[in-house]
Motif scaffolding. Structure first.
Motif, PDB file in Angstrom:
ATOM      1  N   TYR A  47       1.055 -11.160  -8.338  1.00 46.38           N
ATOM      2  CA  TYR A  47       1.511 -11.179  -6.898  1.00 46.38           C
ATOM      3  C   TYR A  47       1.702 -12.740  -6.490  1.00 46.38           C
ATOM      4  CZ  TYR A  47       0.197  -6.308  -6.920  1.00 46.38           C
ATOM      5  OH  TYR A  47      -0.221  -5.237  -7.469  1.00 46.38           O
ATOM      6  N   LEU A  51      -0.177 -13.616  -0.276  1.00 40.89           N
ATOM      7  CA  LEU A  51      -0.944 -12.351  -0.734  1.00 40.89           C
ATOM      8  C   LEU A  51      -1.627 -12.447  -1.975  1.00 40.89           C
ATOM      9  CD1 LEU A  51      -1.658  -9.613   0.032  1.00 40.89           C
ATOM     10  CD2 LEU A  51       0.105  -8.821  -1.085  1.00 40.89           C
ATOM     11  N   ALA A  55      -5.532 -12.570  -2.066  1.00 39.38           N
ATOM     12  CA  ALA A  55      -6.039 -11.174  -3.045  1.00 39.38           C
ATOM     13  C   ALA A  55      -6.747 -12.029  -4.307  1.00 39.38           C
ATOM     14  CB  ALA A  55      -5.025 -10.423  -3.395  1.00 39.38           C
ATOM     15  N   SER A  73      -9.903  -3.720  -6.374  1.00 41.26           N
ATOM     16  CA  SER A  73      -9.063  -4.448  -5.505  1.00 41.26           C
ATOM     17  C   SER A  73      -7.586  -4.493  -5.775  1.00 41.26           C
ATOM     18  CB  SER A  73      -9.649  -5.885  -5.627  1.00 41.26           C
ATOM     19  OG  SER A  73      -9.917  -6.110  -6.717  1.00 41.26           O
ATOM     20  N   VAL A  77      -4.401  -3.785  -3.460  1.00 37.83           N
ATOM     21  CA  VAL A  77      -3.389  -4.643  -3.197  1.00 37.83           C
ATOM     22  C   VAL A  77      -2.061  -4.015  -3.488  1.00 37.83           C
ATOM     23  CG1 VAL A  77      -2.572  -7.048  -3.815  1.00 37.83           C
ATOM     24  CG2 VAL A  77      -5.090  -6.813  -3.461  1.00 37.83           C
ATOM     25  N   TYR A  80      -1.192  -2.015  -0.813  1.00 31.64           N
ATOM     26  CA  TYR A  80      -0.640  -2.839   0.257  1.00 31.64           C
ATOM     27  C   TYR A  80       0.730  -3.411   0.133  1.00 31.64           C
ATOM     28  CZ  TYR A  80      -0.419  -6.376   3.742  1.00 31.64           C
ATOM     29  OH  TYR A  80      -0.003  -7.168   4.918  1.00 31.64           O
ATOM     30  N   TYR A  81       1.005  -3.748  -1.130  1.00 30.16           N
ATOM     31  CA  TYR A  81       2.174  -4.658  -1.296  1.00 30.16           C
ATOM     32  C   TYR A  81       3.344  -3.826  -1.369  1.00 30.16           C
ATOM     33  CZ  TYR A  81       5.037  -7.974  -3.666  1.00 30.16           C
ATOM     34  OH  TYR A  81       6.139  -8.868  -4.131  1.00 30.16           O
TER      35      TYR A  81
END
Length: 89
Positions: A47, A51, A55, A73, A77, A80-81
């Motif tokens: 990413y 972010l 992250a 994690s 992520v 979320y992304y």
């Protein structure tokens, strides 16, 4: 295969690698000293944005501190992304 799907598969694999330390109680936690910086680096590469940097730090800390590496994690992520922020790439 879409980038989105590749990142999900990689994220699940990386989370599984991070959880491997639970297979050898206490001794396995020392393997996190090696995996923590690798995890943080991989997160920043997957990413490439603010972010990713945030992250990466969180992923490093989560893997570095004992008994916290059960948190997926990479998968969180990804969710979320792609699901919350609705990014497309």
């Amino acid at each position: 295969m879409e980038v989105k799907n590749k990142k999900l598969i990689l994220g699940i694999v990386f989370d599984a690698i991070g959880m491997l330390s639970f297979t050898i109680p206490f001794v396995g936690e020392f393997s996190d000293v090696i995996w923590a910086p690798v995890s943080g680096f991989l997160m920043t590469r997957m990413y490439r944005s603010k972010l990713g940097r945030i992250a990466g730090i969180i992923s490093f800390a989560e893997e570095f501190f004992p008994f916290s590496d059960f948190i997926p994690s990479f998968t969180l992520v990804w969710g979320y992304y792609y699901l919350i922020k609705k990014n497309t790439d």
